[in-house]
Design an enzyme around this catalytic site. Structure first.
Site, PDB file in Angstrom:
ATOM      1  N   ASP A   9       0.945  -1.172  -0.024  1.00 29.93           N
ATOM      2  CA  ASP A   9      -0.176   0.258   0.095  1.00 29.93           C
ATOM      3  C   ASP A   9       0.832   1.220   0.112  1.00 29.93           C
ATOM      4  O   ASP A   9       2.120   1.133   0.405  1.00 29.93           O
ATOM      5  CB  ASP A   9      -0.946  -0.004   1.176  1.00 29.93           C
ATOM      6  CG  ASP A   9      -1.847   1.268   1.465  1.00 29.93           C
ATOM      7  OD1 ASP A   9      -2.281   1.632   0.436  1.00 29.93           O
ATOM      8  OD2 ASP A   9      -1.624   2.052   2.354  1.00 29.93           O
ATOM      9  N   LYS A 193      -8.203  -5.115  -3.702  1.00 29.03           N
ATOM     10  CA  LYS A 193      -6.691  -5.167  -3.975  1.00 29.03           C
ATOM     11  C   LYS A 193      -6.537  -6.607  -4.194  1.00 29.03           C
ATOM     12  O   LYS A 193      -5.665  -7.047  -4.711  1.00 29.03           O
ATOM     13  CB  LYS A 193      -6.183  -4.443  -2.780  1.00 29.03           C
ATOM     14  CG  LYS A 193      -6.084  -3.013  -3.103  1.00 29.03           C
ATOM     15  CD  LYS A 193      -5.140  -2.295  -1.810  1.00 29.03           C
ATOM     16  CE  LYS A 193      -5.244  -0.935  -1.906  1.00 29.03           C
ATOM     17  NZ  LYS A 193      -4.419  -0.367  -0.924  1.00 29.03           N
ATOM     18  N   ASN A 219      -9.289  -1.072   3.158  1.00 21.51           N
ATOM     19  CA  ASN A 219      -9.191  -1.329   1.613  1.00 21.51           C
ATOM     20  C   ASN A 219      -7.745  -2.326   1.638  1.00 21.51           C
ATOM     21  O   ASN A 219      -7.731  -2.795   0.495  1.00 21.51           O
ATOM     22  CB  ASN A 219      -9.096  -0.440   1.021  1.00 21.51           C
ATOM     23  CG  ASN A 219      -7.930   0.484   1.089  1.00 21.51           C
ATOM     24  OD1 ASN A 219      -7.371   0.893   2.513  1.00 21.51           O
ATOM     25  ND2 ASN A 219      -7.370   1.267   0.252  1.00 21.51           N
TER      26      ASN A 219
END
Length: 267
Positions: A9, A193, A219
């Site tokens: 990320d 993701k 997320n």
């Protein structure tokens, strides 16, 4: 275990709270790449404001962006896979935002559109500046020639909490996720993701046990649970930490670099 792919990320994970990629973290990723690990940035950002970090490190390959809705090649900027967003269900969402003074933007793979880019409030304009984004004026649907990737609402935490509660009761035809305290993202129901990471890994013949994923927010959970080694940042919510195999230091303490040194460079 030898990890062939490192999924990272960006905001709150790779970058510190000043939106900076520190020199030590950068050097660590370059060293891991030289030892054979492929670095894949997995962000809520679009390709246009994710690829520059790969370029900064001199890395090629792929970025998974818009929370999994768009996967793009770093060098060619070619979109290799996309979950296109159905525009039909967005009208009531846009009406709700306009009537309740909720800022929103609509994203194609490389474009970001708002109602009135010239009249943005200072807080909103600063947010786009921090994310290296340049909003354009939202055209009519008939004039939108590219597939839509993501719809994002932005505002104070209390407002986003209220919006999330409201939209959850609507049974929307989208995947809804919080990509940060101040953001709610709507995407194709199959986009995440984790799903995008699986598609990319399958195309390379890489199995989950050969993947390390590092993230910090809700997320990121799908990729953290897909990867053989899912690592949460210390600045993550407790639910994200609970979904991970372990916790590294915070983004302000270069937790990504510490994790990579522990599991890749010191092996």
């Amino acid at each position: 275990m030898t990890y062939k792919l490192i999924a990272l990320d960006v905001d709150g994970t790779l970058l510190n709270d000043d939106h900076e990629l520190t020199e030590w973290t950068q050097e660590t990723l370059i060293q891991a790449s030289r030892q054979g690990a492929e670095i894949v940035l997995c962000s809520g950002r679009g390709p246009a404001n994710t690829i520059p970090f790969m370029k900064q490190m001199g890395l090629d390959g792929y970025v998974i962006t818009h929370n999994g809705a768009v996967t793009a090649h770093v060098e060619t900027r070619e979109v290799i896979h996309q979950f296109a967003l159905d525009t039909q269900g967005l009208e009531p969402i846009m009406t709700y935002c306009r009537e309740n003074d909720v800022h929103f933007d609509i994203n194609t793979a490389f474009g970001l559109y708002v109602d009135q880019p010239e009249g943005l409030e200072l807080q909103v304009r600063q947010m786009y500046y921090n994310f290296l984004a340049e909003p354009l004026k939202l055209p009519r649907w008939a004039d939108m020639t590219e597939p839509l990737a993501k719809f994002t609402a932005f505002g104070p935490i209390e407002q986003m909490d209220m919006v999330q509660r409201e939209w959850t009761s609507w049974n929307l035809p989208y995947y809804m996720t919080r990509s940060g305290d101040f953001f709610i993202d709507l995407m194709h129901p199959e986009a995440s993701k984790g799903t995008a990471l699986k598609r990319l890994a399958d195309s390379k013949g890489i199995v989950p046990s050969e993947i390390m994923a590092i993230g910090n927010y809700f997320n990121d959970i799908t990729m953290l649970t897909f990867a053989g080694k899912g690592i949460a940042m210390d600045n993550s919510p407790e639910e994200v930490k609970a979904a991970s195999d372990e916790v590294t230091l915070s983004n302000n303490d270069e937790g990504v670099a510490h994790a990579i040194h522990k599991y890749i460079l010191s092996v």
